[in-house]
Design a protein around this motif. Structure first.
Motif, PDB file in Angstrom:
ATOM      1  N   VAL A  32       1.472-114.259  78.279  1.00 22.73           N
ATOM      2  CA  VAL A  32       2.045-113.512  79.405  1.00 22.73           C
ATOM      3  C   VAL A  32       2.789-112.276  78.899  1.00 22.73           C
ATOM      4  O   VAL A  32       2.620-111.167  79.426  1.00 22.73           O
ATOM      5  N   LEU A  33       3.608-112.453  77.869  1.00 23.68           N
ATOM      6  CA  LEU A  33       4.365-111.336  77.301  1.00 23.68           C
ATOM      7  C   LEU A  33       3.428-110.253  76.767  1.00 23.68           C
ATOM      8  O   LEU A  33       3.659-109.059  76.974  1.00 23.68           O
ATOM      9  N   GLY A  34       2.367-110.654  76.094  1.00 26.43           N
ATOM     10  CA  GLY A  34       1.391-109.691  75.588  1.00 26.43           C
ATOM     11  C   GLY A  34       0.736-108.919  76.705  1.00 26.43           C
ATOM     12  O   GLY A  34       0.527-107.705  76.617  1.00 26.43           O
ATOM     13  N   PHE A  35       0.414-109.607  77.788  1.00 24.49           N
ATOM     14  CA  PHE A  35      -0.196-108.968  78.954  1.00 24.49           C
ATOM     15  C   PHE A  35       0.765-107.946  79.560  1.00 24.49           C
ATOM     16  O   PHE A  35       0.382-106.823  79.857  1.00 24.49           O
ATOM     17  N   VAL A  36       2.035-108.334  79.713  1.00 18.53           N
ATOM     18  CA  VAL A  36       3.043-107.455  80.325  1.00 18.53           C
ATOM     19  C   VAL A  36       3.361-106.268  79.424  1.00 18.53           C
ATOM     20  O   VAL A  36       3.445-105.129  79.890  1.00 18.53           O
ATOM     21  N   MET A  37       3.532-106.495  78.133  1.00 16.36           N
ATOM     22  CA  MET A  37       3.940-105.411  77.226  1.00 16.36           C
ATOM     23  C   MET A  37       2.879-104.327  77.132  1.00 16.36           C
ATOM     24  O   MET A  37       3.206-103.157  76.954  1.00 16.36           O
ATOM     25  N   MET A  38       1.609-104.707  77.268  1.00 17.30           N
ATOM     26  CA  MET A  38       0.535-103.716  77.196  1.00 17.30           C
ATOM     27  C   MET A  38       0.446-102.885  78.467  1.00 17.30           C
ATOM     28  O   MET A  38      -0.212-101.850  78.474  1.00 17.30           O
ATOM     29  N   ARG A  39       1.126-103.303  79.512  1.00 20.31           N
ATOM     30  CA  ARG A  39       1.081-102.591  80.780  1.00 20.31           C
ATOM     31  C   ARG A  39       2.422-101.968  81.171  1.00 20.31           C
ATOM     32  O   ARG A  39       2.572-101.443  82.257  1.00 20.31           O
ATOM     33  N   ALA A  40       3.393-102.036  80.269  1.00 17.00           N
ATOM     34  CA  ALA A  40       4.719-101.466  80.561  1.00 17.00           C
ATOM     35  C   ALA A  40       4.615 -99.945  80.626  1.00 17.00           C
ATOM     36  O   ALA A  40       3.990 -99.311  79.776  1.00 17.00           O
ATOM     37  N   SER A  41       5.226 -99.360  81.662  1.00 21.34           N
ATOM     38  CA  SER A  41       5.145 -97.906  81.839  1.00 21.34           C
ATOM     39  C   SER A  41       6.162 -97.172  80.966  1.00 21.34           C
ATOM     40  O   SER A  41       5.940 -96.038  80.567  1.00 21.34           O
ATOM     41  N   SER A  42       7.262 -97.801  80.660  1.00 20.57           N
ATOM     42  CA  SER A  42       8.296 -97.195  79.834  1.00 20.57           C
ATOM     43  C   SER A  42       8.038 -97.498  78.359  1.00 20.57           C
ATOM     44  O   SER A  42       7.829 -98.660  77.984  1.00 20.57           O
ATOM     45  N   GLN A  43       8.056 -96.457  77.520  1.00 17.39           N
ATOM     46  CA  GLN A  43       7.855 -96.669  76.085  1.00 17.39           C
ATOM     47  C   GLN A  43       8.957 -97.531  75.492  1.00 17.39           C
ATOM     48  O   GLN A  43       8.703 -98.357  74.625  1.00 17.39           O
ATOM     49  N   ARG A  44      10.178 -97.337  75.953  1.00 13.53           N
ATOM     50  CA  ARG A  44      11.299 -98.130  75.434  1.00 13.53           C
ATOM     51  C   ARG A  44      11.112 -99.606  75.780  1.00 13.53           C
ATOM     52  O   ARG A  44      11.302-100.478  74.939  1.00 13.53           O
ATOM     53  N   THR A  45      10.746 -99.877  77.033  1.00 12.42           N
ATOM     54  CA  THR A  45      10.509-101.259  77.455  1.00 12.42           C
ATOM     55  C   THR A  45       9.356-101.858  76.663  1.00 12.42           C
ATOM     56  O   THR A  45       9.439-102.996  76.189  1.00 12.42           O
ATOM     57  N   ALA A  46       8.276-101.089  76.499  1.00 12.63           N
ATOM     58  CA  ALA A  46       7.122-101.572  75.736  1.00 12.63           C
ATOM     59  C   ALA A  46       7.540-101.894  74.301  1.00 12.63           C
ATOM     60  O   ALA A  46       7.154-102.935  73.764  1.00 12.63           O
TER      61      ALA A  46
END
Length: 192
Positions: A32-46
């Motif tokens: 789930v985390l991998g799925f979310v991190m690849m779709r994060a719009s903010s570079q800092r959040t990613a």
């Protein structure tokens, strides 16, 4: 019969149960985390999610190594009599595949960050810098390990879904102790 840390012939002990569910939660959470991190719009959040993903990946690797060591030193309970011959042959193969994927997935992630041209250090849970694997950095190697990590993740989640479906089949259809003996060692789970 009191609860035990070790396995018996009919049920798992607390050590195997805790490791099983902790690894399962982290493994699914990592997907789930991998799925979310690849779709994060903010570079800092990613970036923060990637660091968290790497942290849990290293934790998963350590727990899986511990689980395998525990399994090698502690025999698994016998399967209930309700389990047919085909399942008796398939179960060890599926468990081996699960262990192999749970090792290969974090190792492929570690290889990926080790060969990355970005050279961003891995700092598990902000505690220490994890050294890279001794692999040559290149765009080609990064592409290879990224693809390997991706395919292993989807193969892993598919195998976990199959494992989960089999456990539910045992519990609700066959009504044997295969699932309940991995939940608690407190009640007697004699083989049926």
């Amino acid at each position: 019969m009191p609860a035990s840390i070790t396995n018996s012939t009919t049920r798992y002990g607390w050590a195997a149960i805790v490791l099983h569910w902790l690894i399962a939660a982290i493994f699914v959470g990592q997907f789930v985390l991998g799925f979310v991190m690849m779709r994060a719009s903010s570079q800092r959040t990613a970036f923060e999610l990637i660091q968290l993903h790497k942290s849990f990946g290293f934790l998963l690797l350590g727990l899986v190594i511990l689980r395998i060591a525990w399994r090698l030193g502690s025999a698994a309970p016998s399967l209930p009599r309700s389990v047919g011959p085909l399942e008796r042959r398939a179960a060890p193969l599926v468990h081996f595949a699960l262990y192999a994927l749970q090792l290969a997935l974090p190792l492929s992630g570690w290889a990926l960050v080790s060969v990355s041209m970005l050279e961003i250090p891995s700092v598990p849970f902000n505690l220490f810098v994890m050294p890279d694997l001794p692999l040559a950095e290149s765009d080609a190697a990064e592409s290879f390990w990224a693809a390997a990590h991706w395919y292993l993740a989807y193969a892993g989640i598919g195998l976990v879904a199959l494992h989960f479906a089999a456990a539910l089949r045992h519990h609700f259809w066959l009504k044997d102790a295969v699932l309940t003996r991995m939940i608690t060692p407190l009640s007697d789970q004699d083989a049926e």
